[in-house]
Design a protein around this motif. Structure first.
Motif, PDB file in Angstrom:
ATOM      1  N   THR A 138       0.866  -1.181   0.000  1.00  0.00           N
ATOM      2  CA  THR A 138       0.000   0.000   0.000  1.00  0.00           C
ATOM      3  C   THR A 138       0.902   1.230   0.000  1.00  0.00           C
ATOM      4  N   SER A 139       0.299   2.409  -0.267  1.00  0.00           N
ATOM      5  CA  SER A 139       1.082   3.636  -0.269  1.00  0.00           C
ATOM      6  C   SER A 139       0.295   4.773   0.357  1.00  0.00           C
ATOM      7  N   ARG A 140       0.935   5.541   1.227  1.00  0.00           N
ATOM      8  CA  ARG A 140       0.284   6.735   1.772  1.00  0.00           C
ATOM      9  C   ARG A 140       0.191   7.825   0.713  1.00  0.00           C
ATOM     10  N   HIS A 141       0.904   7.657  -0.386  1.00  0.00           N
ATOM     11  CA  HIS A 141       0.915   8.673  -1.437  1.00  0.00           C
ATOM     12  C   HIS A 141      -0.014   8.338  -2.612  1.00  0.00           C
ATOM     13  N   VAL A 142      -0.433   7.094  -2.692  1.00  0.00           N
ATOM     14  CA  VAL A 142      -1.395   6.677  -3.733  1.00  0.00           C
ATOM     15  C   VAL A 142      -2.480   5.871  -3.030  1.00  0.00           C
ATOM     16  N   PRO A 143      -3.503   6.555  -2.484  1.00  0.00           N
ATOM     17  CA  PRO A 143      -4.472   5.874  -1.618  1.00  0.00           C
ATOM     18  C   PRO A 143      -5.449   4.980  -2.379  1.00  0.00           C
ATOM     19  N   ASN A 144      -6.161   4.138  -1.599  1.00  0.00           N
ATOM     20  CA  ASN A 144      -7.275   3.319  -2.094  1.00  0.00           C
ATOM     21  C   ASN A 144      -6.866   2.208  -3.056  1.00  0.00           C
ATOM     22  N   VAL A 145      -5.603   1.803  -3.015  1.00  0.00           N
ATOM     23  CA  VAL A 145      -5.179   0.632  -3.801  1.00  0.00           C
ATOM     24  C   VAL A 145      -4.346  -0.301  -2.920  1.00  0.00           C
ATOM     25  N   ARG A 146      -4.382  -1.587  -3.260  1.00  0.00           N
ATOM     26  CA  ARG A 146      -3.611  -2.620  -2.555  1.00  0.00           C
ATOM     27  C   ARG A 146      -3.550  -3.819  -3.482  1.00  0.00           C
ATOM     28  N   TRP A 147      -2.351  -4.403  -3.626  1.00  0.00           N
ATOM     29  CA  TRP A 147      -2.246  -5.615  -4.438  1.00  0.00           C
ATOM     30  C   TRP A 147      -1.056  -6.449  -3.987  1.00  0.00           C
ATOM     31  N   ALA A 148      -1.025  -7.694  -4.461  1.00  0.00           N
ATOM     32  CA  ALA A 148       0.085  -8.601  -4.143  1.00  0.00           C
ATOM     33  C   ALA A 148       1.247  -8.314  -5.086  1.00  0.00           C
ATOM     34  N   GLY A 149       2.450  -8.314  -4.540  1.00  0.00           N
ATOM     35  CA  GLY A 149       3.636  -8.012  -5.342  1.00  0.00           C
ATOM     36  C   GLY A 149       3.928  -9.091  -6.368  1.00  0.00           C
ATOM     37  N   ILE A 150       4.567  -8.666  -7.458  1.00  0.00           N
ATOM     38  CA  ILE A 150       5.068  -9.606  -8.473  1.00  0.00           C
ATOM     39  C   ILE A 150       6.571  -9.308  -8.544  1.00  0.00           C
ATOM     40  N   ILE A 151       7.291  -9.861  -7.558  1.00  0.00           N
ATOM     41  CA  ILE A 151       8.656  -9.416  -7.247  1.00  0.00           C
ATOM     42  C   ILE A 151       9.637  -9.972  -8.271  1.00  0.00           C
ATOM     43  N   HIS A 152      10.527  -9.087  -8.754  1.00  0.00           N
ATOM     44  CA  HIS A 152      11.433  -9.495  -9.843  1.00  0.00           C
ATOM     45  C   HIS A 152      12.658  -8.591  -9.873  1.00  0.00           C
ATOM     46  N   PRO A 153      13.767  -9.094 -10.426  1.00  0.00           N
ATOM     47  CA  PRO A 153      14.910  -8.206 -10.664  1.00  0.00           C
ATOM     48  C   PRO A 153      14.664  -7.398 -11.932  1.00  0.00           C
ATOM     49  N   GLY A 154      14.776  -6.060 -11.855  1.00  0.00           N
ATOM     50  CA  GLY A 154      14.645  -5.251 -13.079  1.00  0.00           C
ATOM     51  C   GLY A 154      15.835  -5.498 -13.994  1.00  0.00           C
ATOM     52  N   LEU A 155      16.956  -5.874 -13.369  1.00  0.00           N
ATOM     53  CA  LEU A 155      18.212  -5.974 -14.121  1.00  0.00           C
ATOM     54  C   LEU A 155      18.931  -7.268 -13.766  1.00  0.00           C
ATOM     55  N   ILE A 156      19.194  -8.085 -14.769  1.00  0.00           N
ATOM     56  CA  ILE A 156      19.997  -9.303 -14.573  1.00  0.00           C
ATOM     57  C   ILE A 156      20.597  -9.675 -15.928  1.00  0.00           C
ATOM     58  N   GLY A 157      21.878 -10.041 -15.926  1.00  0.00           N
ATOM     59  CA  GLY A 157      22.499 -10.368 -17.213  1.00  0.00           C
ATOM     60  C   GLY A 157      23.896 -10.931 -17.037  1.00  0.00           C
ATOM     61  N   THR A 158      24.480 -11.312 -18.158  1.00  0.00           N
ATOM     62  CA  THR A 158      25.824 -11.881 -18.184  1.00  0.00           C
ATOM     63  C   THR A 158      26.808 -10.839 -18.705  1.00  0.00           C
ATOM     64  N   LEU A 159      28.088 -11.026 -18.415  1.00  0.00           N
ATOM     65  CA  LEU A 159      29.101 -10.081 -18.897  1.00  0.00           C
ATOM     66  C   LEU A 159      29.188 -10.141 -20.423  1.00  0.00           C
ATOM     67  N   PRO A 160      29.364  -8.968 -21.060  1.00  0.00           N
ATOM     68  CA  PRO A 160      29.503  -8.958 -22.527  1.00  0.00           C
ATOM     69  C   PRO A 160      30.920  -9.345 -22.946  1.00  0.00           C
ATOM     70  N   SER A 161      31.048  -9.845 -24.170  1.00  0.00           N
ATOM     71  CA  SER A 161      32.375 -10.064 -24.754  1.00  0.00           C
ATOM     72  C   SER A 161      32.929  -8.713 -25.211  1.00  0.00           C
TER      73      SER A 161
END
Ligand code: ZN
Length: 409
Positions: A138-161
């Motif tokens: 929930t957020s005190r800055h965006v009222p009247n909403v609540r939901w379950a998280g869909i937790i994920h890494p925004g960033l994941i990868g392998t080293l480039p050549s």
């Protein structure tokens, strides 16, 4: 619980940690630790700004974030036997918040500092703080909403050549050269001053920093893809470009809408990932891989009802017709949704933040019907504690006044 391979001590700046994060991509960044196919380990991560944003009611910190210092990545972790051309199989066994930090933040970035998808409509810095309650937010800055998280890494990868590093630097420099003074810029070139090169030190690190990739865009190695469905429980297949593969990650999101439209658009947080690794030898050739592919998680939150907003490729200000332009069409779908939500009492900024953070589904619904692309934005209606569907009596202003978090000084 698997053994912790990387610790994020949130009580001090990441620059002061014993095992250093990195905020650039480069083939020569040393592995933090080697693992074997079949191993599992836990990785803790700082939030993408490395603690520059605090849990308060001012957007000054969002306005002042130094974007040359992001993202603070944990890794790279090496895999014994991994060679260029293999596929690194990564199970995101679990992803979550750190117990000492059960909150997250969303920022609307100012035009002068990166901007967002709707920067022409929302050019000033804003912030929203989110509190976690078990699986819900929930957020005190965006009222009247609540939901379950869909937790994920925004960033994941392998080293480039080295070859991939140079190829991408060249193509991005060519794009920048078409309009070098644009605000916000078309792309971000290498920048050595604030580079953190992990365990690489001294002259070697300084030289590598001059050509190392910034972490902003997704590329052929994965990177900052910001895909909400790369969530805990999913399995990702990465092309391997260097010996040992070198897997790094960070920028964990509690939740995000498709497009991450406010730029710092997800619910950003520090957190942990439990990782399982395996290899498919010569997998890049076997499957014709160019970019990563992945299987989504079996446990994402499910919603049964949506309200879907359509957008077409016609500019909202000039009325100009664009040819099958999905960028314009998705912008129109977002703007249509924001105008609709304002009728219930949300400010434009609150509605914008909501579309960036809630698990909204963005689609290219039609891309062949000349001249209009049709993009859609589906909002799960169950996240609101009031009914947002249209009816004969019209919208009732149901939203309790939230705090509009602006920059103040
Ligand atoms: Zn992020």
């Amino acid at each position: 619980m698997p053994k912790t391979a990387f610790k994020a001590d949130l009580s001090r700046a990441p620059e002061q940690a014993k095992i250093k994060t990195h905020n650039r991509w480069h083939p020569d960044i040393p592995m933090v630790e080697m693992f074997r196919p079949g191993d599992e380990f836990r990785v803790e991560c700082f939030d993408w700004t490395g603690g520059q944003i605090t849990n308060n009611d001012s957007a000054n910190d969002v306005r002042d974030v130094d974007l040359t210092r992001v993202h603070y990545l944990s890794g790279p972790f090496g895999v014994e036997g991994a060679e260029p051309g293999d596929i690194l199989v990564v199970d995101l066994l679990d992803v979550g918040a750190l117990p000492e930090s059960p909150w997250g933040f969303t920022g609307i970035f100012a035009r002068e500092n990166g901007g967002g998808f709707l920067v022409d409509h929302f050019p000033k810095a804003r912030k929203a703080i989110w509190d976690f309650h078990g699986i819900y937010c929930t957020s005190r800055h965006v009222p009247n909403v609540r939901w379950a998280g869909i937790i994920h890494p925004g960033l994941i990868g392998t080293l480039p050549s080295r070859e991939l590093l140079e190829r991408c630097n060249k193509r991005e420099a060519e794009l920048i050269a078409t309009d070098p003074n644009r605000v916000p810029p078309l792309a971000v070139p290498p920048y050595a001053d604030t580079a953190l090169m992990g365990q690489m030190t001294d002259k070697k690190a300084q030289d590598a920093a001059k050509e190392a990739w910034r972490t902003v865009p997704p590329r052929e190695h994965g990177g900052n893809c910001d895909i909400k469905n790369l969530s805990r429980g999913s399995r990702v297949y990465f092309p391997v470009y260097v010996k040992g593969a070198g897997l790094s990650m960070g920028d964990i999101h509690w939740s995000q809408g498709d497009g991450e439209i406010t730029f710092c658009g997800a619910i950003e947080m520090a957190g942990f990932l439990d990782i399982g690794i395996d290899l498919i030898k010569d997998g890049v050739n076997k499957y014709g891989l160019v970019n990563p592919i992945f299987q989504p998680s079996p446990i994402e939150p499910h919603f049964s009802e949506y309200l879907v907003f359509e957008g077409i490729s016609v500019d909202e200000k000039s009325g100009k017709q664009f040819y099958l332009d999905a960028h314009v069409a998705y912008r129109r779908a977002c703007l249509n949704a924001i105008e609709y939500l304002k009728k219930f009492g949300y400010s434009g900024e609150q509605a914008y933040v909501l579309l960036g953070t809630a698990p909204v589904e963005g689609r290219i619904s039609g891309i062949v019907d000349i001249p209009n692309a049709c993009c859609t934005l589906a909002i799960p209606t169950e996240i609101f504690d009031f009914d947002i569907r249209p009816n004969a009596s019209g919208p009732t202003r149901s939203v309790t006044a939230g705090v509009d978090v602006v920059a103040t000084s």
